[in-house]
Design an enzyme around this catalytic site. Structure first.
Site, PDB file in Angstrom:
ATOM      1  N   SER A   1     -17.927 -29.934 -47.636  1.00  0.00           N
ATOM      2  CA  SER A   1     -18.171 -31.072 -46.735  1.00  0.00           C
ATOM      3  C   SER A   1     -17.792 -30.751 -45.289  1.00  0.00           C
ATOM      4  CB  SER A   1     -17.361 -32.282 -47.210  1.00  0.00           C
ATOM      5  OG  SER A   1     -17.748 -32.628 -48.514  1.00  0.00           O
TER       6      SER A   1
ATOM      7  N   GLU B   1     -20.647 -18.658 -47.999  1.00  0.00           N
ATOM      8  CA  GLU B   1     -20.262 -19.413 -49.201  1.00  0.00           C
ATOM      9  C   GLU B   1     -20.428 -18.524 -50.436  1.00  0.00           C
ATOM     10  OE1 GLU B   1     -18.903 -22.658 -49.959  1.00  0.00           O
ATOM     11  OE2 GLU B   1     -18.792 -21.468 -51.799  1.00  0.00           O
TER      12      GLU B   1
ATOM     13  N   GLU C   1      -9.161 -41.312 -62.974  1.00  0.00           N
ATOM     14  CA  GLU C   1     -10.623 -41.438 -62.982  1.00  0.00           C
ATOM     15  C   GLU C   1     -11.206 -40.853 -64.265  1.00  0.00           C
ATOM     16  OE1 GLU C   1     -11.377 -41.530 -58.165  1.00  0.00           O
ATOM     17  OE2 GLU C   1     -11.794 -39.664 -59.223  1.00  0.00           O
TER      18      GLU C   1
ATOM     19  N   THR D   1     -13.071 -36.200 -48.523  1.00  0.00           N
ATOM     20  CA  THR D   1     -14.323 -35.711 -47.941  1.00  0.00           C
ATOM     21  C   THR D   1     -14.613 -36.252 -46.540  1.00  0.00           C
ATOM     22  OG1 THR D   1     -15.342 -35.244 -50.058  1.00  0.00           O
ATOM     23  CG2 THR D   1     -16.846 -35.765 -48.260  1.00  0.00           C
TER      24      THR D   1
ATOM     25  N   ARG E   1     -16.773 -32.184 -37.520  1.00  0.00           N
ATOM     26  CA  ARG E   1     -17.599 -32.649 -36.388  1.00  0.00           C
ATOM     27  C   ARG E   1     -16.789 -32.723 -35.106  1.00  0.00           C
ATOM     28  NH1 ARG E   1     -20.795 -37.201 -39.815  1.00  0.00           N
ATOM     29  NH2 ARG E   1     -22.241 -35.766 -40.824  1.00  0.00           N
TER      30      ARG E   1
ATOM     31  N   ALA F   1      -9.955 -44.734 -52.098  1.00  0.00           N
ATOM     32  CA  ALA F   1     -10.263 -45.454 -53.338  1.00  0.00           C
ATOM     33  C   ALA F   1     -10.051 -44.539 -54.524  1.00  0.00           C
ATOM     34  CB  ALA F   1     -11.705 -45.945 -53.319  1.00  0.00           C
TER      35      ALA F   1
ATOM     36  N   HIS G   1     -19.273 -67.632 -50.422  1.00  0.00           N
ATOM     37  CA  HIS G   1     -19.002 -68.190 -51.752  1.00  0.00           C
ATOM     38  C   HIS G   1     -20.241 -68.184 -52.636  1.00  0.00           C
ATOM     39  CE1 HIS G   1     -16.904 -70.706 -54.642  1.00  0.00           C
ATOM     40  NE2 HIS G   1     -17.990 -71.459 -54.709  1.00  0.00           N
TER      41      HIS G   1
HETATM   42  P1  NDP Z   1      -2.724 -35.970 -57.283  1.00  0.00           P
HETATM   43  O1  NDP Z   1      -1.789 -35.286 -56.370  1.00  0.00           O
HETATM   44  O2  NDP Z   1      -3.336 -37.264 -56.918  1.00  0.00           O
HETATM   45  O3  NDP Z   1      -1.998 -36.187 -58.694  1.00  0.00           O
HETATM   46  C1  NDP Z   1      -1.408 -35.129 -59.387  1.00  0.00           C
HETATM   47  C2  NDP Z   1      -0.719 -35.701 -60.591  1.00  0.00           C
HETATM   48  O4  NDP Z   1      -0.253 -34.639 -61.424  1.00  0.00           O
HETATM   49  C3  NDP Z   1       0.511 -36.526 -60.228  1.00  0.00           C
HETATM   50  O5  NDP Z   1       0.587 -37.605 -61.129  1.00  0.00           O
HETATM   51  C4  NDP Z   1       1.658 -35.527 -60.446  1.00  0.00           C
HETATM   52  O6  NDP Z   1       2.860 -36.159 -60.759  1.00  0.00           O
HETATM   53  C5  NDP Z   1       1.145 -34.768 -61.641  1.00  0.00           C
HETATM   54  N1  NDP Z   1       1.711 -33.431 -61.791  1.00  0.00           N
HETATM   55  C6  NDP Z   1       1.772 -32.465 -60.868  1.00  0.00           C
HETATM   56  N2  NDP Z   1       2.314 -31.347 -61.405  1.00  0.00           N
HETATM   57  C7  NDP Z   1       2.578 -31.627 -62.698  1.00  0.00           C
HETATM   58  C8  NDP Z   1       3.124 -30.888 -63.769  1.00  0.00           C
HETATM   59  N3  NDP Z   1       3.521 -29.640 -63.605  1.00  0.00           N
HETATM   60  N4  NDP Z   1       3.261 -31.496 -64.970  1.00  0.00           N
HETATM   61  C9  NDP Z   1       2.878 -32.783 -65.130  1.00  0.00           C
HETATM   62  N5  NDP Z   1       2.323 -33.536 -64.155  1.00  0.00           N
HETATM   63  C10 NDP Z   1       2.182 -32.962 -62.949  1.00  0.00           C
HETATM   64  O7  NDP Z   1      -3.806 -34.854 -57.618  1.00  0.00           O
HETATM   65  P2  NDP Z   1      -5.234 -34.915 -58.307  1.00  0.00           P
HETATM   66  O8  NDP Z   1      -5.379 -33.612 -58.986  1.00  0.00           O
HETATM   67  O9  NDP Z   1      -5.425 -36.160 -59.095  1.00  0.00           O
HETATM   68  O10 NDP Z   1      -6.209 -35.000 -57.058  1.00  0.00           O
HETATM   69  C11 NDP Z   1      -6.100 -34.030 -56.003  1.00  0.00           C
HETATM   70  C12 NDP Z   1      -6.581 -34.596 -54.712  1.00  0.00           C
HETATM   71  O11 NDP Z   1      -7.990 -34.712 -54.743  1.00  0.00           O
HETATM   72  C13 NDP Z   1      -6.087 -36.008 -54.408  1.00  0.00           C
HETATM   73  O12 NDP Z   1      -4.837 -36.019 -53.812  1.00  0.00           O
HETATM   74  C14 NDP Z   1      -7.151 -36.501 -53.469  1.00  0.00           C
HETATM   75  O13 NDP Z   1      -6.837 -36.078 -52.178  1.00  0.00           O
HETATM   76  C15 NDP Z   1      -8.394 -35.806 -53.957  1.00  0.00           C
HETATM   77  N6  NDP Z   1      -9.227 -36.707 -54.766  1.00  0.00           N
HETATM   78  C16 NDP Z   1      -9.721 -37.847 -54.217  1.00  0.00           C
HETATM   79  C17 NDP Z   1     -10.494 -38.709 -54.975  1.00  0.00           C
HETATM   80  C18 NDP Z   1     -11.020 -39.960 -54.378  1.00  0.00           C
HETATM   81  O14 NDP Z   1     -11.014 -40.081 -53.157  1.00  0.00           O
HETATM   82  N7  NDP Z   1     -11.436 -40.939 -55.176  1.00  0.00           N
HETATM   83  C19 NDP Z   1     -10.815 -38.430 -56.370  1.00  0.00           C
HETATM   84  C20 NDP Z   1     -10.215 -37.211 -56.858  1.00  0.00           C
HETATM   85  C21 NDP Z   1      -9.465 -36.407 -56.069  1.00  0.00           C
HETATM   86  P3  NDP Z   1       3.823 -36.718 -59.586  1.00  0.00           P
HETATM   87  O15 NDP Z   1       3.198 -37.972 -59.069  1.00  0.00           O
HETATM   88  O16 NDP Z   1       5.101 -36.943 -60.310  1.00  0.00           O
HETATM   89  O17 NDP Z   1       3.910 -35.627 -58.563  1.00  0.00           O
END
Ligand code: NDP
Length: 454
Positions: free
Chosen positions: A14, A34, A185, A315, A323, A345, A442
């Site tokens: 992106s 890429e 999700e 993204t 940009r 979200a 409404h």
């Molecule tokens: P997140 O950082 O949101 O969540 C990671 C999760 O994994 C947390 O619950 C964390 O726990 C847990 N965790 C980390 N390490 C371990 C471990 N060793 N053992 C057990 N649990 C663990 O990361 P995601 O992978 O869900 O998403 C990555 C990024 O991608 C997001 O931060 C976001 O920026 C982006 N994204 C955005 C979306 C959207 O806009 N809708 C959708 C999907 C991704 P703890 O909280 O305790 O650290």
């Protein structure tokens, strides 16, 4: 022979695509490198195919509710394999579309993995073993991030989110590890497609960083639907046959959970492997490339945008950073990206969206006596006939002295669409009185945002 450009962009996701096309529109000679598919995480193995899977899996709720609206859908069945095929076809279409848009913009696409050989030079190694050397006055690093696997025995037996889009079929039971965006999700997607889901969360709540009450509302709804959430559970090892197959996840407390697949949704990290940043002298802080407000690294002609900088990993933020870089450097329109007030979200089912401060952040920043929380929690009209949950949650976090709305959060259908509009008002400094002055529309769910008592 070395090919010379004004700008080399490393990574056609992106941020990279947006920067390359914008720079080319100002007349710069641009190459974009890429090694994987054009489109990057968002288009190929992230936001876009994920949202299509959300739409596909949400039919479960519609089918469930249909009889109360007089629709009797006999013999309904879900073919998840068909959905997965169709999603891949759409991703292929978008991949081609983005290649076409690069051509149209006059950007040279150089397939292969880029690696610095000096501050102004990059070698690109293609899949067929050939390589090319490129030189440019400026280089933009936009290589994104990759899922991070915890260092536990058998972690390679599990899926990461990238793998979910390549599956041909789904097993009967999946263990999802993590409590963040991706874990929630996919837990909901898999559940909607008929898979039994156990979600292991190492903390005591979902979606750390989001408004606590909102994350609790998502948790309640997920549990009500039948997703098994296990808090204070961390995986220690995975054994068995490569997924999909027969796997056993052992937790740190020694509990064993059998399943057909494990999804590790345990965060993402900047993808620096193979870049050879040392050859260019680009500094890394922690796991990420450090940049200033103009996206500039410690090397003045080398810039970085998007997840590789690990700021706000979304993204639209990467696109705006790309940009802004091009506008500033090539367009004589200098500007900086505002990383505050970024709406976000989670496409869980129900959806959670928010902008601005959470209740916890507002209290931490301004003090509990300076903040008033207005909320509405109700069953939406769409659920009046089916008579099931989930209930909607709307929240406004308001600074008492000024009346300014500091944060706006929602859990419920179309939360992302509604919060997108609220973000405009909050970005303009709207007060609670401004919300109240707005005539309600409404019957709608969002009307509750403008009718909350003071
Ligand atoms: P997140 O950082 O949101 O969540 C990671 C999760 O994994 C947390 O619950 C964390 O726990 C847990 N965790 C980390 N390490 C371990 C471990 N060793 N053992 C057990 N649990 C663990 O990361 P995601 O992978 O869900 O998403 C990555 C990024 O991608 C997001 O931060 C976001 O920026 C982006 N994204 C955005 C979306 C959207 O806009 N809708 C959708 C999907 C991704 P703890 O909280 O305790 O650290």
């Amino acid at each position: 022979m070395t090919d010379c450009y004004d700008l080399i962009v490393l990574g056609a996701g992106s941020g990279g695509l947006a920067a390359a096309k914008r720079a080319a529109s100002y007349g710069a000679r641009v190459a974009i490198v890429e090694g994987d598919r054009v489109g990057g995480t968002c288009v190929i193995r992230g936001c876009v195919p994920k949202k299509l899977l959300v739409y596909g899996s949400a039919y479960r709720h519609l089918v469930h509710d249909a009889p109360s609206f007089g629709w009797h859908l006999d013999g309904v069945r879900c073919e998840a394999a068909q959905l997965l095929v169709n999603v891949r076809a759409e991703v292929d279409r978008l991949n081609q579309l983005h290649i076409g848009l690069l051509e149209k913009a006059g950007v040279d696409l150089v397939p292969g993995w880029g690696s610095f050989t000096g501050p102004e030079t990059v070698t690109v190694s293609a899949a067929d073993g050939s390589s090319r050397e490129l030189r440019a006055a400026r280089i933009l690093i936009a290589v994104g991030g990759r899922p991070h696997r915890p260092a536990i025995p058998g972690a390679d037996l599990a899926w990461v989110s990238d793998d979910m889009f390549l599956l041909e079929q789904l097993p009967e039971h999946v263990v999802v590890v993590g409590g963040g965006f991706i874990a929630c999700e996919f837990a909901c997607i898999l559940h909607g497609l008929g898979v039994a889901v156990t979600q292991l969360v190492r903390g005591d709540h979902l979606l750390r960083g989001f408004d606590r009450e909102a994350s609790r509302a998502v948790q309640d709804a997920m549990e009500e639907q039948g997703i098994t959430l296990r808090f204070a559970h961390t995986p220690a090892a995975i054994t068995g046959e490569c997924a999909p197959g027969e796997l056993t996840l052992t937790t740190q407390s020694g509990e064993q959970i059998g399943c057909g697949g494990v999804l590790l949704a345990t965060g993402r990290k900047p993808f620096l492997r193979g870049l050879n940043l040392e050859a260019a002298g680009v500094a890394v802080e922690g796991d990420a490339i450090a940049v200033d407000a103009d996206q500039r690294t410690n090397v003045p002609h080398i810039y970085a945008v998007g997840d590789v900088t690990d700021r706000v990993n979304l993204t639209p933020v990467a696109v705006d950073e790309g940009r802004a870089f091009a506008d500033t450097v090539y367009g004589q329109r200098p500007r900086q990206v505002d990383h505050d007030l970024v709406a976000s979200a989670v496409f869980s089912q129900p959806e959670l969206a928010g902008v601005g401060l959470t209740e916890e952040q507002a209290i931490a920043r301004h003090g509990a006596e300076a903040v008033r929380v207005h909320r509405a929690r109700f069953r939406p009209m769409s659920q009046a006939l089916p008579g099931r949950g989930p209930r909607v949650l709307l929240k406004l976090i308001v600074e008492i002295a000024s009346g300014r709305v500091l944060g706006c959060h929602m859990v419920g259908d179309h939360a992302a669409e509604i919060i997108q509009m609220a973000a405009i008002a909050i970005g303009m400094g709207a007060t609670k009185a401004d919300f109240d002055r707005t005539m309600a529309l409404h019957p709608s769910v969002a009307e509750e945002f403008v009718t909350m008592p003071n």
